[in-house]
Structure formats: structure tokens, C-alpha cells
Design a protein around this motif. Structure first.
Motif, PDB file in Angstrom:
ATOM      1  N   ALA A  24       6.834  12.503   9.725  1.00 28.72           N
ATOM      2  CA  ALA A  24       7.070  11.231   9.416  1.00 28.72           C
ATOM      3  C   ALA A  24       6.150  10.027   9.821  1.00 28.72           C
ATOM      4  CB  ALA A  24       8.312  11.274   9.266  1.00 28.72           C
ATOM      5  N   GLU A  25       7.152   9.926  11.234  1.00 30.87           N
ATOM      6  CA  GLU A  25       6.731   8.909  12.178  1.00 30.87           C
ATOM      7  C   GLU A  25       4.721   8.051  11.711  1.00 30.87           C
ATOM      8  OE1 GLU A  25       7.064  10.253  16.098  1.00 30.87           O
ATOM      9  OE2 GLU A  25       9.282  10.606  15.753  1.00 30.87           O
ATOM     10  N   ALA A  26       4.211   8.923  11.718  1.00 31.29           N
ATOM     11  CA  ALA A  26       2.773   9.022  11.766  1.00 31.29           C
ATOM     12  C   ALA A  26       2.278   8.215  10.406  1.00 31.29           C
ATOM     13  CB  ALA A  26       1.327  10.278  11.350  1.00 31.29           C
ATOM     14  N   VAL A  27       3.272   8.510   8.950  1.00 33.03           N
ATOM     15  CA  VAL A  27       3.093   8.476   7.566  1.00 33.03           C
ATOM     16  C   VAL A  27       3.577   6.568   7.197  1.00 33.03           C
ATOM     17  CG1 VAL A  27       3.686   8.279   5.164  1.00 33.03           C
ATOM     18  CG2 VAL A  27       3.215  10.375   6.190  1.00 33.03           C
ATOM     19  N   THR A  28       4.944   6.719   8.515  1.00 33.93           N
ATOM     20  CA  THR A  28       5.647   5.142   8.585  1.00 33.93           C
ATOM     21  C   THR A  28       4.507   4.232   9.888  1.00 33.93           C
ATOM     22  OG1 THR A  28       7.607   6.403   8.733  1.00 33.93           O
ATOM     23  CG2 THR A  28       7.692   4.571   9.665  1.00 33.93           C
ATOM     24  N   ALA A  29       3.650   4.874  10.436  1.00 33.64           N
ATOM     25  CA  ALA A  29       2.608   3.922  11.047  1.00 33.64           C
ATOM     26  C   ALA A  29       1.522   3.215   9.909  1.00 33.64           C
ATOM     27  CB  ALA A  29       2.547   4.860  12.497  1.00 33.64           C
TER      28      ALA A  29
ATOM     29  N   ASN B 194       5.169   0.680 -12.071  1.00 34.11           N
ATOM     30  CA  ASN B 194       4.472  -0.715 -12.653  1.00 34.11           C
ATOM     31  C   ASN B 194       5.234  -1.733 -11.763  1.00 34.11           C
ATOM     32  OD1 ASN B 194       4.473  -0.100 -14.991  1.00 34.11           O
ATOM     33  ND2 ASN B 194       6.684  -0.500 -16.082  1.00 34.11           N
ATOM     34  N   ASP B 195       5.636  -1.117 -10.634  1.00 37.43           N
ATOM     35  CA  ASP B 195       5.523  -2.801  -9.352  1.00 37.43           C
ATOM     36  C   ASP B 195       4.859  -2.370  -8.045  1.00 37.43           C
ATOM     37  OD1 ASP B 195       7.987  -3.315 -10.996  1.00 37.43           O
ATOM     38  OD2 ASP B 195       9.665  -2.336 -10.230  1.00 37.43           O
ATOM     39  N   VAL B 196       4.027  -1.269  -8.001  1.00 32.19           N
ATOM     40  CA  VAL B 196       3.236  -0.502  -6.879  1.00 32.19           C
ATOM     41  C   VAL B 196       1.995  -0.091  -8.071  1.00 32.19           C
ATOM     42  CG1 VAL B 196       5.299  -0.708  -5.451  1.00 32.19           C
ATOM     43  CG2 VAL B 196       4.042   1.156  -6.723  1.00 32.19           C
ATOM     44  N   ASP B 197       1.135  -0.403  -6.360  1.00 33.85           N
ATOM     45  CA  ASP B 197       0.120   0.250  -6.875  1.00 33.85           C
ATOM     46  C   ASP B 197      -0.205   1.863  -6.494  1.00 33.85           C
ATOM     47  OD1 ASP B 197      -1.520  -1.938  -8.830  1.00 33.85           O
ATOM     48  OD2 ASP B 197      -1.152  -3.458  -6.947  1.00 33.85           O
ATOM     49  N   VAL B 198       0.413   1.741  -6.005  1.00 37.88           N
ATOM     50  CA  VAL B 198       0.198   3.144  -5.338  1.00 37.88           C
ATOM     51  C   VAL B 198       1.424   3.350  -4.391  1.00 37.88           C
ATOM     52  CG1 VAL B 198      -2.674   3.097  -4.283  1.00 37.88           C
ATOM     53  CG2 VAL B 198      -0.797   2.250  -2.666  1.00 37.88           C
ATOM     54  N   LEU B 199       1.632   4.785  -4.249  1.00 35.29           N
ATOM     55  CA  LEU B 199       2.773   5.513  -3.449  1.00 35.29           C
ATOM     56  C   LEU B 199       1.850   5.727  -1.996  1.00 35.29           C
ATOM     57  CD1 LEU B 199       4.041   7.335  -6.249  1.00 35.29           C
ATOM     58  CD2 LEU B 199       5.190   5.038  -5.268  1.00 35.29           C
ATOM     59  N   LEU B 200       2.999   6.462  -1.087  1.00 37.40           N
ATOM     60  CA  LEU B 200       2.840   6.520  -0.017  1.00 37.40           C
ATOM     61  C   LEU B 200       3.302   7.481   0.722  1.00 37.40           C
ATOM     62  CD1 LEU B 200      -0.563   5.180   1.711  1.00 37.40           C
ATOM     63  CD2 LEU B 200       1.613   4.544   3.277  1.00 37.40           C
ATOM     64  N   THR B 201       3.261   8.594   0.932  1.00 33.80           N
ATOM     65  CA  THR B 201       4.289  10.087   0.972  1.00 33.80           C
ATOM     66  C   THR B 201       3.068  10.460   1.760  1.00 33.80           C
ATOM     67  OG1 THR B 201       2.916  11.940  -0.058  1.00 33.80           O
ATOM     68  CG2 THR B 201       4.394  10.510  -1.747  1.00 33.80           C
TER      69      THR B 201
ATOM     70  N   GLY C 111      -0.919  14.270   7.911  1.00 32.35           N
ATOM     71  CA  GLY C 111      -1.447  13.567   6.758  1.00 32.35           C
ATOM     72  C   GLY C 111      -0.853  13.398   5.962  1.00 32.35           C
ATOM     73  N   VAL C 112      -1.372  11.882   5.490  1.00 37.81           N
ATOM     74  CA  VAL C 112      -0.660  11.507   4.764  1.00 37.81           C
ATOM     75  C   VAL C 112      -1.257  11.383   2.985  1.00 37.81           C
ATOM     76  CG1 VAL C 112      -2.208   8.837   5.042  1.00 37.81           C
ATOM     77  CG2 VAL C 112       0.100   8.675   3.853  1.00 37.81           C
ATOM     78  N   GLN C 113      -0.532  11.399   2.229  1.00 40.71           N
ATOM     79  CA  GLN C 113      -1.001  11.574   0.199  1.00 40.71           C
ATOM     80  C   GLN C 113      -1.328   9.473  -0.090  1.00 40.71           C
ATOM     81  OE1 GLN C 113       0.162  14.248  -3.384  1.00 40.71           O
ATOM     82  NE2 GLN C 113       1.625  12.879  -2.317  1.00 40.71           N
ATOM     83  N   VAL C 114      -1.309   9.146  -0.750  1.00 37.03           N
ATOM     84  CA  VAL C 114      -2.070   7.607  -1.556  1.00 37.03           C
ATOM     85  C   VAL C 114      -1.798   8.973  -2.908  1.00 37.03           C
ATOM     86  CG1 VAL C 114      -3.237   5.999  -1.764  1.00 37.03           C
ATOM     87  CG2 VAL C 114      -2.917   6.954   0.528  1.00 37.03           C
ATOM     88  N   VAL C 115      -0.850   8.123  -4.057  1.00 38.93           N
ATOM     89  CA  VAL C 115      -1.286   7.932  -5.169  1.00 38.93           C
ATOM     90  C   VAL C 115      -1.366   6.734  -6.160  1.00 38.93           C
ATOM     91  CG1 VAL C 115       0.914   9.461  -7.027  1.00 38.93           C
ATOM     92  CG2 VAL C 115       0.778  10.593  -4.616  1.00 38.93           C
ATOM     93  N   GLY C 116      -2.209   7.162  -7.025  1.00 35.24           N
ATOM     94  CA  GLY C 116      -1.971   5.812  -7.885  1.00 35.24           C
ATOM     95  C   GLY C 116      -1.397   5.849  -9.314  1.00 35.24           C
ATOM     96  N   ARG C 117      -1.500   4.958 -10.474  1.00 32.06           N
ATOM     97  CA  ARG C 117      -1.381   5.512 -11.591  1.00 32.06           C
ATOM     98  C   ARG C 117      -2.651   5.666 -12.386  1.00 32.06           C
ATOM     99  NH1 ARG C 117      -1.656  -0.621 -11.308  1.00 32.06           N
ATOM    100  NH2 ARG C 117       0.487  -1.101 -11.004  1.00 32.06           N
ATOM    101  N   THR C 118      -2.510   6.588 -13.408  1.00 31.61           N
ATOM    102  CA  THR C 118      -2.709   7.262 -14.168  1.00 31.61           C
ATOM    103  C   THR C 118      -4.480   6.716 -14.468  1.00 31.61           C
ATOM    104  OG1 THR C 118      -1.237   8.791 -14.796  1.00 31.61           O
ATOM    105  CG2 THR C 118      -3.614   8.464 -16.877  1.00 31.61           C
ATOM    106  N   GLY C 119      -5.738   6.956 -14.228  1.00 30.58           N
ATOM    107  CA  GLY C 119      -6.165   6.594 -14.731  1.00 30.58           C
ATOM    108  C   GLY C 119      -7.383   5.778 -13.344  1.00 30.58           C
TER     109      GLY C 119
END
Length: 441
Positions: A256-261, A349-356, A416-424
Motif C-alpha cells: 500500500a505504501e509503495a502504490v501510494t508513493a 470518463n473522468d480519468v485516463d488510467v487507474l492505479l491499484t 507491484g503497481v497496476q495501471v489500468v486504461g480505457r478499452t483500446g
């Protein structure tokens, strides 16, 4: 030189070939030596390609005679044992398919070999790709832990410096889970952006095939071969980031600390980072697992029923759960999937990517069962629940999602961090991953 060559990235190898610093044969010999020295207890491979060194000799002659060579010429790559390779056994990690030798390559294998990549062999898959532990493969960073799964062999081979590139598949996190567990990088592309033709299916509506590597630069190199049209996608100069705060609890504190960083780094680099929550995550994971099991039963159930003695207890337990799923529950899961996908589209709609987090836990002990509990900073989840918590949703929606290491957890294993985007928008995911790699590794 052999040990130095196996430490080089694919991009560095390609540059060295062009400068004539070394040849594909030098690299092939180094790879084979490295595997011989390290794979005895690691067991990342099910079999090696007997034509690998001969293919390297052909590649070396091409560098001698051709100025314009394909982008992956001479680069060694591992191929997961659910992805067909003509003339080389592809058994899905299962005794059900022992001795299965495809007549033609999978589409993704055709693309990488056309680009000059050299198939080293087949990397171990969890049986039928239905699991997250990938026995008998062990984690190269700690032999007493699992490598994650089901593409655990590909991730282990990368982390052990046996190959610079690999192919994996992902139905509920099976590229991203082992990438996070072994400290490498992987991308689950947009659903069907990369063809699954010639891949042994698990759950066809959730299955993805994608690239794995040790660096994001190499991941982009392999992705460009698998998905040549990706370069046409416009990438925002400053992608908007949504940090999914709801996935930081329960979560191992160090992760959690690494993802927040990592989110903090992006903010300091001038990107807008907003905290948000994912709606109905529990419903999404239950929906995804229902569909995964129902489809897996349709694909593999008949063979497993005919020869049950060839199926391991853990896979049989999953198939047995699937046999007892009420038909109305499966129908409801299909309806729920549409609703969840629409909700995620609205959220994006409000972001280009998610971070988890890539995973909410570090790798479980070798031999762990799916039902074993994991302590996540005072809260517990089962091994199975912890592994799919951040991943399965995006198989359900088909969005692109990539994982990379951004630090270490409290026990010294990768965070590890995950980066999620919009379809395509796979290219946007890779862009943000590259920013994070530059700032956090």
C-alpha cells in the motif's frame, strides 16, 4: 561474457547485435547455460526447443548479410505452455493433454517469429491455466515461495535472467499476478486486441494473451510486434490518474505504501491524481469467477470427466464447483457483467488510467492452497481471494492493465503497481508504466 549477456534487456541485445558486439549464437549459448545452471530447482520450463540454437545460427547469418532486419531478430523468448508452437508439445500444464503437438503456431507465435524472435521453449503453466501457484515452479527471488500464476513459468524465467521476453495468458490475472510476485512487468491487453487463435482456452470471454518482460521498454517492444496498430493511439501529454483507494485495504502495508508513493511520484511529475473507489468490487469478482468457472467447465469438463485420474485435486475442486453452479446464477452473472462494464466505462470518463496494487499480498509460501489465509496488515484474505482482488474485474471489462514493480514490501519481496486504461488505450497504459519505471525503480 555469458552471464553478462543474460543480464541484458531485449533492447540492449538488439543494439549489441547491430554493433556486432556479440551474435545471436553467443546469446543462445548464454541462455542455455543460464537455464542449465538455474532451472534445476526453479523449474520454469516444461521443455526446450531443440531448434533454438540452430535458429540462432540462421539469425546470425541474417545480421551478416542484411541491413534491414526485423525488430526482434535473435532475441530469445519463452512461450507459455498453453500457446501453440508447431512441432513443439503444448500441453496446457496438464496430463489431460500430454503429448499434444500442434501442427501450426498460434497467431502470436507467428507474429514474434516473423519479427525474428527465437523461441527458447515452453514455460510452465498452472494446470489448464486454472490456478495462481504454478507448481512445480518456484519464485526465483525466494525459492520457498510461489511465483504466482498461471503464467508463473514465464515470470520465473524472466526474473531468473533466463530470457528477456516471454508470452503469457491472463484470464483472471494470470499475467499480472506472477509479474507482481516475481518483480517483472506484464500487460493484459485490451480484450481480443491480440489474437487468442491457437491458445488453449480456459474461459474464452475472459481469456487474453499478452507480453511479459523485465523492463517496460522491452514490454513496449514486444507489444508493438503483437499489436502493430497500437502506435496510432494518441497518448495524452499528462494522463489523468485515478488512485483506487478502496484497494489499499486490506493490503500488505508495504505494498500500500509503495502504490501510494507511486501515485505521489506521478503527482510530483505534474499529473493530476484523484482518489476514487471502485463500485461493487465484491460483486464484480463473484461475477467474474462464476463466468470463469462455467466457461472452464464447458471447455475442459468433458475431457476431465472421461479421465479424472489425470486431473490434479485443486483443478478438480474448481471444476466440481462449476458443475454445481445453478444455471440461473450463470445467467445472472452474464447480465451483471454488462452492468459492471457500463459502470467502469462511466468511471473512466473522468480519468485516463487507474492505479491499484498489482497484488494486495506478497507471494504465498510454496505449497500454499487457495483456501489458506494470508495476513494483510491485521486483516485476512484467502490466497485465492487475495490474488484475484485487484485483477479479475479487468478481465470482465476487457480493459488493458499492466503491472510493474515500484519498490519492496516489508518482507523484501517486490511491491507491484497496476495501471489500468480505457478499452483500446493500451498505449496510454504503457506510457504511464514507463513514467513509473523511470521514477520508481
Amino acid at each position: 561474457m555469458p552471464s553478462e549477456l543474460t543480464n541484458l534487456s531485449a533492447s540492449e541485445l538488439a543494439a549489441g547485435f547491430r554493433r556486432s558486439d556479440f551474435t545471436p549464437v553467443d546469446v543462445a549459448d548464454a541462455v542455455l547455460s543460464r537455464i542449465a545452471a538455474t532451472d534445476g530447482d526453479l523449474r520454469a520450463w516444461t521443455r526446450l526447443n531443440p531448434a533454438f540454437r540452430r535458429d540462432a545460427e540462421v539469425a546470425a547469418r541474417m545480421f551478416d548479410t542484411d541491413r534491414d532486419v526485423p525488430p526482434l531478430l535473435g532475441i530469445p523468448i519463452g512461450v507459455k505452455d498453453v500457446i501453440d508452437t508447431a512441432g513443439l508439445a503444448t500441453e496446457g500444464g496438464s496430463r489431460l493433454y500430454a503429448g499434444r503437438i500442434p501442427g501450426v503456431d498460434a497467431m502470436v507465435v507467428s507474429r514474434i517469429t516473423a519479427a525474428g524472435a527465437l523461441v527458447v521453449g515452453k514455460t510452465n503453466s498452472h494446470e489448464l491455466a486454472l490456478g495462481a501457484t504454478t507448481p512445480p515452479t518456484r519464485n526465483p527471488l525466494d525459492r520457498n515461495r510461489i511465483p504466482g500464476g498461471s503464467s508463473g513459468g514465464s515470470a520465473a524465467a524472466l526474473a531468473a535472467r533466463q530470457v528477456p521476453l516471454a508470452l503469457g495468458t491472463d484470464t483472471g490475472g494470470s499475467i499480472r499476478i506472477p509479474a507482481a510476485a516475481c518483480g517483472v512487468v506484464g500487460l493484459k491487453p485490451t480484450y481480443r486486441a491480440e489474437s487468442c487463435a491457437g491458445v488453449i482456452p480456459l474461459a474464452p470471454s475472459l481469456d487474453h494473451v499478452g507480453p511479459m518482460a523485465r523492463t517496460v521498454t522491452d514490454l513496449k517492444l514486444l507489444h508493438a510486434v503483437l499489436q502493430p496498430t497500437a502506435a496510432t493511439i494518441a497518448v495524452p501529454a499528462a494522463p489523468r490518474v485515478g488512485l483506487v483507494a478502496s484497494l489499499l485495504h486490506p493490503c500488505s502495508p508495504g505494498i500500500a505504501e509503495a502504490v501510494t508513493a507511486a501515485a505521489g511520484f506521478l503527482r510530483s511529475a505534474g499529473l493530476t491524481v484523484t482518489e476514487l473507489d471502485l463500485p461493487d468490487l465484491a460483486e464484480a469478482n463473484e461475477t467474474g469467477m462464476t463466468l470463469l468457472l462455467a466457461e472452464a467447465l464447458a471447455v475442459h469438463g468433458p475431457a476431465a470427466q472421461q479421465r479424472p485420474e489425470l486431473v490434479s485435486p485443486d483443478v478438480e475442486s474448481f471444476l466440481d464447483i462449476a458443475r454445481n453452479l445453478p444455471s440461473d446464477r450463470v445467467a445472472e452473472a452474464r447480465r451483471s457483467r454488462t452492468v459492471i462494464t457500463d459502470r467502469m466505462r462511466t468511471l473512466m470518463n473522468d480519468v485516463d488510467v487507474l492505479l491499484t496494487p498489482g497484488l494486495v499480498c506478497t507471494p504465498a509460501p510454496y505449497g500454499a492452497l487457495p483456501t489458506d489465509p494470508l495476513d494483510l496488515g491485521g486483516e485476512t484474505l484467502s490466497v485465492a481471494d487475495a490474488h484475484v482482488r485487484t485483477n479479475l474485474l479487468f478481465n470482465l471489462t476487457g480493459q488493458p492493465a499492466g503491472v510493474l514493480p515500484v519498490g519492496l514490501a516489508d518482507d523484501g519481496m517486490p511491491a507491484g503497481v497496476q495501471v489500468v486504461g480505457r478499452t483500446g488505450e493500451d498505449a496510454v497504459v504503457l506510457d504511464v508504466m514507463a513514467r513509473l519505471e523511470a521514477g520508481c525503480r
